[in-house]
Motif scaffolding. Sequence first.
Motif, mmCIF file in Angstrom:
data_model
loop_
_atom_site.group_PDB
_atom_site.id
_atom_site.type_symbol
_atom_site.label_atom_id
_atom_site.label_comp_id
_atom_site.label_asym_id
_atom_site.label_seq_id
_atom_site.Cartn_x
_atom_site.Cartn_y
_atom_site.Cartn_z
ATOM 1 N N ARG A 1 0.839 -1.206 0.000
ATOM 2 C CA ARG A 1 0.000 0.000 0.000
ATOM 3 C C ARG A 1 0.870 1.250 0.000
ATOM 4 O O ARG A 1 0.511 2.264 -0.606
ATOM 5 C CB ARG A 1 -0.937 0.000 1.204
ATOM 6 N N GLY A 2 2.009 1.174 0.678
ATOM 7 C CA GLY A 2 2.935 2.302 0.660
ATOM 8 C C GLY A 2 3.453 2.579 -0.737
ATOM 9 O O GLY A 2 3.459 3.722 -1.199
ATOM 10 N N LEU A 3 3.861 1.529 -1.447
ATOM 11 C CA LEU A 3 4.374 1.705 -2.809
ATOM 12 C C LEU A 3 3.298 2.226 -3.750
ATOM 13 O O LEU A 3 3.577 3.044 -4.639
ATOM 14 C CB LEU A 3 4.923 0.380 -3.335
ATOM 15 N N LEU A 4 2.076 1.768 -3.564
ATOM 16 C CA LEU A 4 1.001 2.160 -4.482
ATOM 17 C C LEU A 4 0.566 3.604 -4.282
ATOM 18 O O LEU A 4 -0.263 4.106 -5.043
ATOM 19 C CB LEU A 4 -0.195 1.219 -4.299
ATOM 20 N N GLY A 5 1.137 4.285 -3.315
ATOM 21 C CA GLY A 5 0.894 5.719 -3.195
ATOM 22 C C GLY A 5 1.626 6.521 -4.248
ATOM 23 O O GLY A 5 1.321 7.693 -4.464
ATOM 24 N N ALA A 6 2.586 5.891 -4.935
ATOM 25 C CA ALA A 6 3.361 6.584 -5.975
ATOM 26 C C ALA A 6 2.577 6.650 -7.276
ATOM 27 O O ALA A 6 1.776 5.769 -7.582
ATOM 28 C CB ALA A 6 4.692 5.869 -6.206
ATOM 29 N N ASP A 7 2.840 7.700 -8.062
ATOM 30 C CA ASP A 7 2.253 7.813 -9.387
ATOM 31 C C ASP A 7 2.885 6.823 -10.357
ATOM 32 O O ASP A 7 2.234 6.352 -11.285
ATOM 33 C CB ASP A 7 2.427 9.237 -9.926
ATOM 34 N N PHE A 8 4.165 6.533 -10.160
ATOM 35 C CA PHE A 8 4.830 5.532 -10.983
ATOM 36 C C PHE A 8 5.934 4.876 -10.164
ATOM 37 O O PHE A 8 6.501 5.481 -9.260
ATOM 38 C CB PHE A 8 5.401 6.138 -12.274
ATOM 39 N N ILE A 9 6.201 3.610 -10.476
ATOM 40 C CA ILE A 9 7.221 2.818 -9.789
ATOM 41 C C ILE A 9 8.176 2.283 -10.849
ATOM 42 O O ILE A 9 7.731 1.749 -11.871
ATOM 43 C CB ILE A 9 6.589 1.654 -9.000
ATOM 44 N N ALA A 10 9.459 2.425 -10.615
ATOM 45 C CA ALA A 10 10.458 2.018 -11.606
ATOM 46 C C ALA A 10 11.408 0.979 -11.025
ATOM 47 O O ALA A 10 11.663 0.948 -9.815
ATOM 48 C CB ALA A 10 11.239 3.237 -12.096
#
Length: 277
Positions: free
Chosen positions: A261-270
């Motif tokens: 859930r923390g990561l999914l707060g980002a607009d994009f993940i690389a």
Amino acid sequence: SFTISGSHIFVPVARQSGCHRNAPRNQIHDYQIVVCKHTVILASSGLIKMKRHFFILIESSPERIHAKRYISEDFEARMRLFIISNRLPVRMTREGDRLSFTRSEGGLATGLGSLQIPYEKHWIGWPGICTDDPQERKTIGSELRRMHFHPVFLSEAEIENYYEGYSNSTIWPLCHYFYAYTLYKSRFWEAYREVNRRFCEEICRVVEPGDRVWVQDYHLMLLPGMLREAMPDLCIGYFHHIPFPSYELFRILPERARLLRGLLGADFIAFHTPDYM
């Protein structure tokens, strides 16, 4: 929408501008506009520069009034990119009663420091030194801000449990499929969550509307979600510098859902390579 009263157009405060309802009003020609903290208003198609970053274009005619957000040609040149990492790219040494500062030559610092972008680059992270002295913290912060560095001060216990503990003894071996070397302790997680929260507080203190935030690596996996909750309109990126484990392995973490859930707060993940996904 607008409220029209006589010859005045009252411009409502836009949520994305980070303004407040009780912002002061200025009388300009035939229009009354709301002056927001980081807003530029264009009234009657004439540019009236109040602050920086956001531009709102107001067009009027007998038939209609409408507004649209307008970005000037030099808008990007004034925007800021905040790189968020566990450690600031700086080395600090004590020489008697004095502190000296030199830029770090690590891989992350070199790679991101070489970015050729029109943004003003800032960096937020731990300065590499533990101190409880308020005056020393003030001195360090003042010196680092000259280099566009913003320190997040951590205690020795936090470094032990958040960095050496949950980050490097729990997440790192798990992500590299060294399950037998994974060490889990509840105090590691508590420190990890607290430090991510401290980073969030510092970011919220210094960023402005229009800024970009780029979170780096597994030390701060909770941070994008915290930022999204605190600043819903903030542009957030996250870069994972190590492999991401398979579901069969990742599911053994008790906090797996919170991390995701923390990561999914980002607009994009690389990721570095497709194999890391």
